[in-house]
Design an enzyme around this catalytic site. Structure first.
Site, PDB file in Angstrom:
ATOM      1  N   ARG A  78      60.000 -19.571  27.074  1.00 31.98           N
ATOM      2  CA  ARG A  78      60.275 -20.967  26.728  1.00 31.98           C
ATOM      3  C   ARG A  78      61.781 -21.212  26.853  1.00 31.98           C
ATOM      4  O   ARG A  78      62.582 -20.348  26.518  1.00 31.98           O
ATOM      5  CB  ARG A  78      59.863 -21.248  25.283  1.00 31.98           C
ATOM      6  CG  ARG A  78      58.380 -21.410  25.081  1.00 31.98           C
ATOM      7  CD  ARG A  78      58.061 -21.873  23.665  1.00 31.98           C
ATOM      8  NE  ARG A  78      58.396 -20.912  22.658  1.00 31.98           N
ATOM      9  CZ  ARG A  78      59.463 -20.939  21.877  1.00 31.98           C
ATOM     10  NH1 ARG A  78      60.315 -21.945  21.963  1.00 31.98           N
ATOM     11  NH2 ARG A  78      59.696 -20.004  20.992  1.00 31.98           N
ATOM     12  N   TYR A 217      55.680 -21.235  33.138  1.00 30.91           N
ATOM     13  CA  TYR A 217      55.438 -20.175  32.156  1.00 30.91           C
ATOM     14  C   TYR A 217      55.072 -20.695  30.775  1.00 30.91           C
ATOM     15  O   TYR A 217      55.718 -21.596  30.239  1.00 30.91           O
ATOM     16  CB  TYR A 217      56.687 -19.300  32.025  1.00 30.91           C
ATOM     17  CG  TYR A 217      56.384 -17.928  31.454  1.00 30.91           C
ATOM     18  CD1 TYR A 217      56.041 -16.877  32.285  1.00 30.91           C
ATOM     19  CD2 TYR A 217      56.403 -17.691  30.086  1.00 30.91           C
ATOM     20  CE1 TYR A 217      55.733 -15.618  31.772  1.00 30.91           C
ATOM     21  CE2 TYR A 217      56.107 -16.439  29.558  1.00 30.91           C
ATOM     22  CZ  TYR A 217      55.777 -15.407  30.409  1.00 30.91           C
ATOM     23  OH  TYR A 217      55.466 -14.170  29.899  1.00 30.91           O
ATOM     24  N   GLY A 218      54.069 -20.093  30.185  1.00 29.93           N
ATOM     25  CA  GLY A 218      53.731 -20.227  28.757  1.00 29.93           C
ATOM     26  C   GLY A 218      53.915 -21.597  28.149  1.00 29.93           C
ATOM     27  O   GLY A 218      53.415 -22.602  28.666  1.00 29.93           O
ATOM     28  N   LYS A 226      52.613 -25.494  22.362  1.00 32.39           N
ATOM     29  CA  LYS A 226      53.783 -25.900  21.576  1.00 32.39           C
ATOM     30  C   LYS A 226      54.075 -27.400  21.730  1.00 32.39           C
ATOM     31  O   LYS A 226      54.455 -28.059  20.765  1.00 32.39           O
ATOM     32  CB  LYS A 226      55.005 -25.088  22.003  1.00 32.39           C
ATOM     33  CG  LYS A 226      54.819 -23.581  21.927  1.00 32.39           C
ATOM     34  CD  LYS A 226      54.582 -23.115  20.521  1.00 32.39           C
ATOM     35  CE  LYS A 226      54.588 -21.591  20.444  1.00 32.39           C
ATOM     36  NZ  LYS A 226      54.286 -21.108  19.093  1.00 32.39           N
ATOM     37  N   SER A 268      59.480 -16.017  15.213  1.00 34.34           N
ATOM     38  CA  SER A 268      58.969 -15.052  16.189  1.00 34.34           C
ATOM     39  C   SER A 268      59.522 -13.653  15.893  1.00 34.34           C
ATOM     40  O   SER A 268      60.538 -13.499  15.216  1.00 34.34           O
ATOM     41  CB  SER A 268      59.307 -15.486  17.609  1.00 34.34           C
ATOM     42  OG  SER A 268      60.679 -15.620  17.742  1.00 34.34           O
ATOM     43  N   CYS A 270      58.113 -11.399  13.968  1.00 37.84           N
ATOM     44  CA  CYS A 270      57.862 -10.951  12.594  1.00 37.84           C
ATOM     45  C   CYS A 270      56.432 -10.422  12.431  1.00 37.84           C
ATOM     46  O   CYS A 270      55.972 -10.198  11.320  1.00 37.84           O
ATOM     47  CB  CYS A 270      58.093 -12.085  11.603  1.00 37.84           C
ATOM     48  SG  CYS A 270      59.817 -12.496  11.389  1.00 37.84           S
ATOM     49  N   GLY A 271      55.708 -10.267  13.528  1.00 36.72           N
ATOM     50  CA  GLY A 271      54.371  -9.656  13.462  1.00 36.72           C
ATOM     51  C   GLY A 271      53.270 -10.609  13.039  1.00 36.72           C
ATOM     52  O   GLY A 271      52.342 -10.225  12.335  1.00 36.72           O
ATOM     53  N   LYS A 272      53.369 -11.856  13.517  1.00 43.94           N
ATOM     54  CA  LYS A 272      52.364 -12.855  13.123  1.00 43.94           C
ATOM     55  C   LYS A 272      50.959 -12.488  13.620  1.00 43.94           C
ATOM     56  O   LYS A 272      49.988 -12.543  12.859  1.00 43.94           O
ATOM     57  CB  LYS A 272      52.786 -14.197  13.734  1.00 43.94           C
ATOM     58  CG  LYS A 272      52.529 -15.365  12.827  1.00 43.94           C
ATOM     59  CD  LYS A 272      53.405 -16.517  13.225  1.00 43.94           C
ATOM     60  CE  LYS A 272      52.580 -17.746  13.440  1.00 43.94           C
ATOM     61  NZ  LYS A 272      53.126 -18.608  14.464  1.00 43.94           N
ATOM     62  N   THR A 273      50.883 -12.110  14.896  1.00 42.52           N
ATOM     63  CA  THR A 273      49.570 -11.764  15.460  1.00 42.52           C
ATOM     64  C   THR A 273      49.019 -10.518  14.763  1.00 42.52           C
ATOM     65  O   THR A 273      47.816 -10.437  14.490  1.00 42.52           O
ATOM     66  CB  THR A 273      49.670 -11.575  16.993  1.00 42.52           C
ATOM     67  OG1 THR A 273      50.209 -12.778  17.551  1.00 42.52           O
ATOM     68  CG2 THR A 273      48.322 -11.300  17.626  1.00 42.52           C
ATOM     69  N   ASN A 384      58.977 -10.284  26.945  1.00 40.24           N
ATOM     70  CA  ASN A 384      58.140 -11.447  26.589  1.00 40.24           C
ATOM     71  C   ASN A 384      56.855 -11.482  27.424  1.00 40.24           C
ATOM     72  O   ASN A 384      56.270 -12.543  27.633  1.00 40.24           O
ATOM     73  CB  ASN A 384      58.944 -12.740  26.774  1.00 40.24           C
ATOM     74  CG  ASN A 384      58.255 -13.949  26.150  1.00 40.24           C
ATOM     75  OD1 ASN A 384      57.620 -13.842  25.095  1.00 40.24           O
ATOM     76  ND2 ASN A 384      58.342 -15.100  26.809  1.00 40.24           N
ATOM     77  N   ARG A 417      62.280 -11.910   8.797  1.00 39.65           N
ATOM     78  CA  ARG A 417      62.696 -10.503   8.949  1.00 39.65           C
ATOM     79  C   ARG A 417      64.062 -10.360   8.295  1.00 39.65           C
ATOM     80  O   ARG A 417      65.071 -10.821   8.842  1.00 39.65           O
ATOM     81  CB  ARG A 417      62.755 -10.193  10.450  1.00 39.65           C
ATOM     82  CG  ARG A 417      63.274  -8.815  10.808  1.00 39.65           C
ATOM     83  CD  ARG A 417      63.368  -8.674  12.302  1.00 39.65           C
ATOM     84  NE  ARG A 417      62.061  -8.497  12.893  1.00 39.65           N
ATOM     85  CZ  ARG A 417      61.473  -7.331  13.102  1.00 39.65           C
ATOM     86  NH1 ARG A 417      62.083  -6.220  12.777  1.00 39.65           N
ATOM     87  NH2 ARG A 417      60.278  -7.260  13.645  1.00 39.65           N
ATOM     88  N   GLY A 513      48.794  -2.421   8.092  1.00 44.55           N
ATOM     89  CA  GLY A 513      47.593  -2.487   7.240  1.00 44.55           C
ATOM     90  C   GLY A 513      47.911  -2.481   5.755  1.00 44.55           C
ATOM     91  O   GLY A 513      47.139  -2.985   4.937  1.00 44.55           O
ATOM     92  N   ASN A 515      50.116  -4.165   4.356  1.00 50.40           N
ATOM     93  CA  ASN A 515      50.408  -5.526   3.894  1.00 50.40           C
ATOM     94  C   ASN A 515      49.193  -6.124   3.173  1.00 50.40           C
ATOM     95  O   ASN A 515      49.306  -7.114   2.460  1.00 50.40           O
ATOM     96  CB  ASN A 515      50.847  -6.415   5.060  1.00 50.40           C
ATOM     97  CG  ASN A 515      52.198  -5.988   5.611  1.00 50.40           C
ATOM     98  OD1 ASN A 515      52.961  -5.307   4.915  1.00 50.40           O
ATOM     99  ND2 ASN A 515      52.497  -6.357   6.841  1.00 50.40           N
TER     100      ASN A 515
END
Ligand code: OXD
Ligand code: MN
Length: 604
Positions: A78, A217-218, A226, A268, A270-273, A384, A417, A513, A515
């Site tokens: 992006r 792209y994306g 977005k 982004s 921070c391990g959202k997925t 990315n 983070r 895990g 978390n």
């Protein structure tokens, strides 16, 4: 058949018909394809992409019906510097967005789009953000000259006939997209056309329209994500009294079979997925995924907040994803997946940094070059690089993920983070205090993001690049939503930090895990169990209320994880105060008061 005839047999929506005609006149494509959706049509585009060498097919035994695209190296992410919110006045876009006068921008865009699809096919994609027939869903139409975008949209949104039928005579969000490379007669196309010198991702909040030029792209090109589901939807949400958020949605079930849904916003990297698809380490606890990136939320007539995931798939970052870090993501992309900018192994499968401990002997890197120079330090996959896979392929997709009513949200989680200061978890005193916490989100940048590593970037509500209007008005909207609602039924708001480090730079908390232990504490707090106690920053877990059974963590480490250090917080408050200056007198007084009260409590 003339375009008019073609359109008449495709839709009865007159606004849509005349808009398509107008855009075809402007862009002058060689052909027009009105999308119906479905597997057959998808395969047609795949064949085209194979022919133009935009994609290669992966080994059908290892990765059935899956493909890899290598983008132009100048088109890999992006582009925030070329993303504009063209509200009527600069003030409406606020200090965190790029702005240009809408009339001037329209003139510029009309110039760029004039004849931009010469020699190409113009695809018209009706798409539904959210489950078909949900009152919470909205329809967009994307016009694009990129078949790669059509295939990606077919995974990421509900496209074609079903969206068109749902649209009926209603209004839609129009989105124009072009890679910005018209073709001369007999000119051979490149595999990934794009126009890096003329790149514009533009949103018109008054007209509710999107124009994107120069990138394939994306988030620049898949306009449902977005551009629509966050930037334009945030404007719609403010006008209509709901919330469009950069949040994952997950369901958490206790060993007793009770279930609660959470929505969580993180910047982004921070391990959202990973959190959205987590395998809980605590026996008997189960996480199920509703979405990994965006939540649309509205209060129901019963006073409860309900959320849908407007998307239909995952556009996840591949590097770092493995069977250790996120097995469910790995299963989700085991077939029918479109990869972009990962490496290609000799067996015809994909690879990226962090996927396996040992890397394959030989590969083609994301640029298509032979991967021989292992010592050079260059990456086989772009940082990315992405996988695009249907959400329905995730083994732990929530049974309610497409419920038109949405899922009831009982907890909202913010986080960033942060190697110091912020404890592992704490709870806000109330909605207003929780809103304040959202305004204070900041995260240390990693190598995967722009800018220097380890620098603190403020990212309120993780919406910094995605809010379609003045950020301070967005804060005000959150406060108003709370004021209008039944305080008993409002979700509880939490703040987490998985990334606190000790003085040697080692993470204090195992994350992933584990978390689930933090989620369990939130779950019990929402249940009204006696697990929390007041501190100067919010409610912290009472001693022994965080379940660390089976986890070898010493009491000192736990103490450090929950420490509220006066000096650190004095700096934090100073930092927030300084950041808030950006919003001048637009900053809601409630937010200012929350900061003042925090300061008083810290120094008490
Ligand atoms: C994303 C992002 O790609 O937030 O989801 O950047
Ligand atoms: Mn995102």
């Amino acid at each position: 058949m003339t375009l008019k005839e073609q359109l008449s047999s495709w839709t009865q929506n007159e606004t849509l018909k005349s808009w398509v005609i107008e855009q075809a006149d402007l862009c002058q494509p060689e052909k027009i394809h009105l999308c119906e959706g479905g597997e057959e049509e998808y395969q047609l585009f795949i064949q085209q992409l194979l022919k133009s060498k935009t994609i290669v097919q992966l080994n059908t035994k290892l990765r059935p019906n899956s493909f890899l695209a290598n983008s132009d190296p100048a088109d890999v992410a992006r582009v925030e510097s070329k993303t504009f919110i063209c509200s009527d006045s600069k003030e409406d876009a606020g200090p965190t967005n790029n702005w240009q006068d809408p009339e001037e921008m329209e003139t510029l865009l009309k110039g760029l789009f004039k004849g931009c699809m010469k020699g190409r096919t113009m695809y018209v994609i009706p798409y539904c953000m959210g489950p078909i027939n949900s009152k919470l869903s909205h329809i967009g139409i994307e016009i694009t000259d990129s078949p790669y975008v059509v295939c990606s949209m077919a995974i990421m949104a509900r496209i074609g006939r079903k969206a068109l039928d749902f649209l009926g005579q209603k209004t839609f969000i129009p989105g124009m997209h072009s890679v910005g490379v018209p073709l001369e007669e007999n000119e051979i196309d490149v595999p990934w056309p794009c126009n890096p010198k003329n790149r514009y991702i533009v949103h018109f909040p008054s007209k509710k329209s999107i124009w994107s030029f120069g990138s394939g792209y994306g988030g620049n090109a898949l306009l449902g994500k977005k551009c629509f589901a966050l930037r334009i939807a945030s404007v719609l949400a403010k006008e209509q009294g709901w919330l469009a958020e950069h949040m994952l949605i997950l369901g958490l079930t206790s060993p007793e079979g009770q279930k609660k849904y959470f929505a969580a916003a993180f910047p982004s990297a921070c391990g959202k997925t990973n959190l959205a698809m987590m395998t809980a380490s605590l026996p008997g606890w189960k996480v199920e995924c509703v979405g990994d990136d965006i939540a649309w939320m509205r209060f129901g007539e019963d006073g409860q907040l309900y959320a849908i995931n407007p998307e239909n798939g995952f556009f996840g970052v591949a590097p770092g994803t493995s069977f250790q870090s996120n097995p469910n993501a790995m299963y989700a992309m085991s077939k029918n997946t479109l990869f972009t900018n990962v490496a290609l192994t000799e067996e015809g499968d994909v690879w990226w940094e962090g996927m396996t401990q040992e890397r394959p002997e030989r590969m083609k890197d994301w640029l298509g070059h032979d991967w021989v120079d292992k010592m050079s330090g260059s990456k086989a996959a772009h940082p990315n690089a992405r996988f695009t896979a249907k959400a329905s392929q995730c083994p732990i997709i929530d049974p309610m993920w497409e419920d038109p009513k949405g899922v009831p949200i009982e907890g909202i989680i913010f986080g960033g983070r942060r190697s110091t200061t912020i404890p592992l978890v704490f709870q806000s005193f109330n909605w207003q205090h929780g809103t304040f916490l959202g305004t204070t989100i900041s995260s240390e940048t990693t190598a995967a993001a722009e800018g220097s590593v380890g620098k603190l970037r403020h990212d309120p509500f993780a919406m910094l690049p995605f809010c379609g209007y003045h950020m301070a008005d967005y804060f005000r909207h959150w406060l108003e939503m709370g004021k209008k609602s039944d305080p008993e039924k409002l979700p509880k708001i939490f703040y987490v930090n998985w990334f606190k480090k000790d003085s040697d730079g080692k993470f204090l908390w195992p994350g992933f895990g584990d978390n689930s232990r933090v989620l369990k504490w939130m779950f019990e707090s929402i249940q009204g169990k006696d697990v929390k106690e007041k501190s100067s920053i919010g409610y912290l877990p009472k001693e022994s209320s965080l379940d660390v059974s089976g986890l070898h963590i010493d009491p000192l480490t736990l103490k450090k994880l929950f420490e509220v250090n006066k000096e650190d917080w004095t700096c934090e408050i100073k930092e927030i105060k300084n950041y808030f200056k950006l919003f001048k007198d637009k900053l809601p007084k409630e937010i200012e008061e929350e900061l003042d009260e925090l300061e008083i409590r810290i120094h008490r």
